[in-house]
Design a protein around this motif. Structure first.
Motif, PDB file in Angstrom:
ATOM      1  N   UNK A 342      -6.862  12.128   2.662  1.00 27.96           N
ATOM      2  CA  UNK A 342      -8.311  12.274   2.726  1.00 27.96           C
ATOM      3  C   UNK A 342      -8.571  13.763   2.577  1.00 27.96           C
ATOM      4  N   UNK A 343      -9.118  14.148   1.433  1.00 28.28           N
ATOM      5  CA  UNK A 343      -9.237  15.557   1.102  1.00 28.28           C
ATOM      6  C   UNK A 343     -10.342  16.236   1.882  1.00 28.28           C
ATOM      7  N   UNK A 344     -10.228  17.542   2.014  1.00 32.06           N
ATOM      8  CA  UNK A 344     -11.217  18.318   2.743  1.00 32.06           C
ATOM      9  C   UNK A 344     -12.565  18.371   2.041  1.00 32.06           C
ATOM     10  N   UNK A 345     -12.591  18.049   0.763  1.00 26.48           N
ATOM     11  CA  UNK A 345     -13.857  18.060   0.035  1.00 26.48           C
ATOM     12  C   UNK A 345     -14.410  16.650  -0.105  1.00 26.48           C
ATOM     13  N   UNK A 346     -14.077  15.777   0.829  1.00 30.35           N
ATOM     14  CA  UNK A 346     -14.683  14.443   0.949  1.00 30.35           C
ATOM     15  C   UNK A 346     -14.291  13.484  -0.159  1.00 30.35           C
ATOM     16  N   UNK A 347     -13.078  13.599  -0.638  1.00 30.14           N
ATOM     17  CA  UNK A 347     -12.546  12.633  -1.595  1.00 30.14           C
ATOM     18  C   UNK A 347     -11.369  11.901  -0.973  1.00 30.14           C
ATOM     19  N   UNK A 348     -11.270  10.608  -1.260  1.00 33.30           N
ATOM     20  CA  UNK A 348     -10.204   9.773  -0.739  1.00 33.30           C
ATOM     21  C   UNK A 348      -9.303   9.370  -1.891  1.00 33.30           C
ATOM     22  N   UNK A 349      -7.999   9.482  -1.691  1.00 34.82           N
ATOM     23  CA  UNK A 349      -7.036   9.028  -2.698  1.00 34.82           C
ATOM     24  C   UNK A 349      -6.105   8.003  -2.066  1.00 34.82           C
ATOM     25  N   UNK A 350      -5.795   6.954  -2.809  1.00 35.04           N
ATOM     26  CA  UNK A 350      -4.725   6.081  -2.374  1.00 35.04           C
ATOM     27  C   UNK A 350      -4.003   5.513  -3.582  1.00 35.04           C
ATOM     28  N   UNK A 351      -2.734   5.200  -3.361  1.00 37.78           N
ATOM     29  CA  UNK A 351      -1.869   4.696  -4.422  1.00 37.78           C
ATOM     30  C   UNK A 351      -1.264   3.384  -3.964  1.00 37.78           C
ATOM     31  N   UNK A 352      -1.225   2.410  -4.860  1.00 35.67           N
ATOM     32  CA  UNK A 352      -0.622   1.119  -4.540  1.00 35.67           C
ATOM     33  C   UNK A 352       0.324   0.722  -5.658  1.00 35.67           C
ATOM     34  N   UNK A 353       1.252  -0.187  -5.354  1.00 30.56           N
ATOM     35  CA  UNK A 353       2.298  -0.567  -6.297  1.00 30.56           C
ATOM     36  C   UNK A 353       2.306  -2.080  -6.490  1.00 30.56           C
ATOM     37  N   UNK A 354       2.667  -2.503  -7.684  1.00 29.15           N
ATOM     38  CA  UNK A 354       2.732  -3.929  -7.962  1.00 29.15           C
ATOM     39  C   UNK A 354       2.967  -4.181  -9.441  1.00 29.15           C
ATOM     40  N   UNK A 355       2.746  -5.425  -9.882  1.00 28.35           N
ATOM     41  CA  UNK A 355       3.019  -5.823 -11.258  1.00 28.35           C
ATOM     42  C   UNK A 355       1.741  -6.313 -11.920  1.00 28.35           C
ATOM     43  N   UNK A 356       1.446  -5.782 -13.089  1.00 31.63           N
ATOM     44  CA  UNK A 356       0.347  -6.245 -13.930  1.00 31.63           C
ATOM     45  C   UNK A 356       0.915  -6.535 -15.313  1.00 31.63           C
ATOM     46  N   UNK A 357       0.643  -7.749 -15.852  1.00 35.98           N
ATOM     47  CA  UNK A 357       1.157  -8.152 -17.168  1.00 35.98           C
ATOM     48  C   UNK A 357       2.666  -7.936 -17.253  1.00 35.98           C
ATOM     49  N   UNK A 358       3.368  -8.337 -16.194  1.00 35.15           N
ATOM     50  CA  UNK A 358       4.833  -8.253 -16.129  1.00 35.15           C
ATOM     51  C   UNK A 358       5.360  -6.829 -16.192  1.00 35.15           C
ATOM     52  N   UNK A 359       4.528  -5.836 -15.927  1.00 39.44           N
ATOM     53  CA  UNK A 359       4.961  -4.439 -15.930  1.00 39.44           C
ATOM     54  C   UNK A 359       4.783  -3.865 -14.527  1.00 39.44           C
TER      55      UNK A 359
END
Length: 417
Positions: A342-359
């Motif tokens: 959660x950045x100091x300039x009020x931006x939120x980042x998140x990363x997730x993992x998984x499979x889309x179209x077998x990739x």
């Protein structure tokens, strides 16, 4: 340039972001250096890719605003450290963040005998000077090397005894701790490496990354100081509480002076209790969170964000613990998801993992702290490595680190929406 957050203007707070990357073995590589574009809310336009020399078999990269800093916007440098520059010689390696080209490198081991590299050991102050903490004698002695923004040596202090270092304006502050003497000594050095002041507190002293210094006196009394250079008189004092089955899990500082003490259960039932104190030392509010929540907490400005990992949701509160918004971050990639920061300039980042179209891949999502999604982008990965991302609002760009063909790469993207 980077200093303790308690003494920085909001304008500078909006400039910097924090990213920590540790990549170990590179025996396996990304299957291909390509990206599958499945943008939902805008996209990224690649500006440059910097491929590190093949000698780099280890890389610690930070893009940040913390006591461990590695970006200097005045000098437009990104610092990578430590890096193997040639043979077994470790050194500082800097990149011009406008062009993506190498700016300069400082080969430390050629200049220092018995050099022992340390991680998270470089700092900037407001003057643009770089302070690099390294060790000699197989980690038994500590030293500080100061360089200017062009890599020119300014001074070196050797054989120091200190446990932490904090940049402050044009100076730095060293913290020495001595358990036997019950002391935590703070020593201020100016830009020439000369000692200008010393302050001694008790051994049990904690410096928050947001600036506050917590001095623990006796069993439950805590003195709160503004920062490491304001240790003569505390801002306020309060008494910590003791609860059966709970222990103190952390402290969170909000702008305006609110200090939140986080208590966690010591048994398997989980759950947290939060108690917030104002600058007068009096209790502002307290709350008990759901026992079933597996949470991480992030604070910035006057806001508190709780990431409920059990339910894949994030909730934002103001300094009075009033709910501002809540959002679930489950989707196509609804497992192995985590909050990046959660950045100091009020931006939120998140990363997730998984499979889309077998990739198999990862989705990087950037959103404002009102819930508006700015960007959500999918990158194809192998099943071993993952990227790391950092958004810099001062340029509206995203930095990404990744491995391809056994080489480390730093990529800069312009956010196109």
């Amino acid at each position: 340039m980077p200093v303790l957050k308690g003494k920085i203007s909001n304008r500078f707070l909006a400039i910097f972001v924090v990213l920590t990357l540790y990549l170990g073995s590179t025996n396996q590589m990304y299957a291909e250096f390509t990206e599958l574009s499945l943008e939902e809310h805008g996209g990224l336009q690649q500006e440059w890719v910097h491929t590190l020399p093949k000698e780099f078999n280890y890389l610690n990269f930070e893009l940040g605003y913390n006591p461990q800093d590695s970006i200097n916007h005045a000098a437009q440098l990104v610092m990578l450290n430590p890096g193997t520059l040639s043979g077994n010689n470790f050194g500082l390696y800097t990149i011009n963040n406008k062009t993506g080209k190498i700016a300069w490198a400082y080969d430390i081991k050629n200049k220092v005998k018995n050099f022992y590299p340390l991680n998270h050991a470089w700092f900037y102050n407001e003057s643009g000077s770089i302070f690099y903490q390294y060790s000699t004698n197989h980690g038994k002695t500590f030293n500080i090397l100061s360089l200017d923004s062009k890599g020119k040596r300014l001074f070196e202090k050797k054989d120091l005894s200190f446990s932490n270092i904090y940049p402050y304006k044009s100076e730095i502050v060293l913290q020495q701790t001595d358990y036997l003497k019950n002391q935590s000594r703070f020593i201020t050095l100016n830009s020439k490496g000369i000692t200008t002041s010393e302050t001694v507190l008790g051994y049990k002293t904690e410096v928050l990354t947001s600036g506050y210094v917590l001095h623990f006196v006796g069993e439950n009394k805590i003195e709160v100081f503004k920062d490491v250079t304001s240790l003569k008189k505390p801002l306020f004092t309060f008494n910590s509480k003791k609860f059966g089955g709970f222990y103190v899990a952390g402290y969170h500082q909000l702008s305006g002076g609110t200090l939140i003490v986080e208590y966690a259960r010591s048994n398997s039932y989980g759950g947290q209790k939060l108690m917030a104190y104002g600058v007068n030392g009096k209790l502002k509010w307290e709350t008990v969170l759901d026992r079933n929540m597996n949470i991480s907490m992030h604070s910035t400005g006057s806001k508190l964000l709780i990431d409920n990992k059990s339910e894949h949701s994030i909730t934002l509160y103001d300094h009075n613990f009033k709910k501002l918004f809540s959002r679930a971050y489950e989707g196509e990639l609804n497992f192995n998801g985590f909050m990046s920061s959660y950045r100091n300039d009020s931006y939120i980042e998140y990363t997730s993992f998984g499979t889309i179209d077998d990739k198999w891949g990862e989705r990087y999502t950037l959103m404002k702290d009102n819930g508006d999604i700015i960007l959500s982008k999918y990158f194809v990965l192998d099943d071993v490595h993952k990227s790391n991302f950092a958004y810099d609002s001062s340029e509206n760009v995203v930095y990404r680190t990744m491995v391809s063909d056994y080489r480390y790469n730093l990529i800069k993207y312009k956010v196109t929406k």
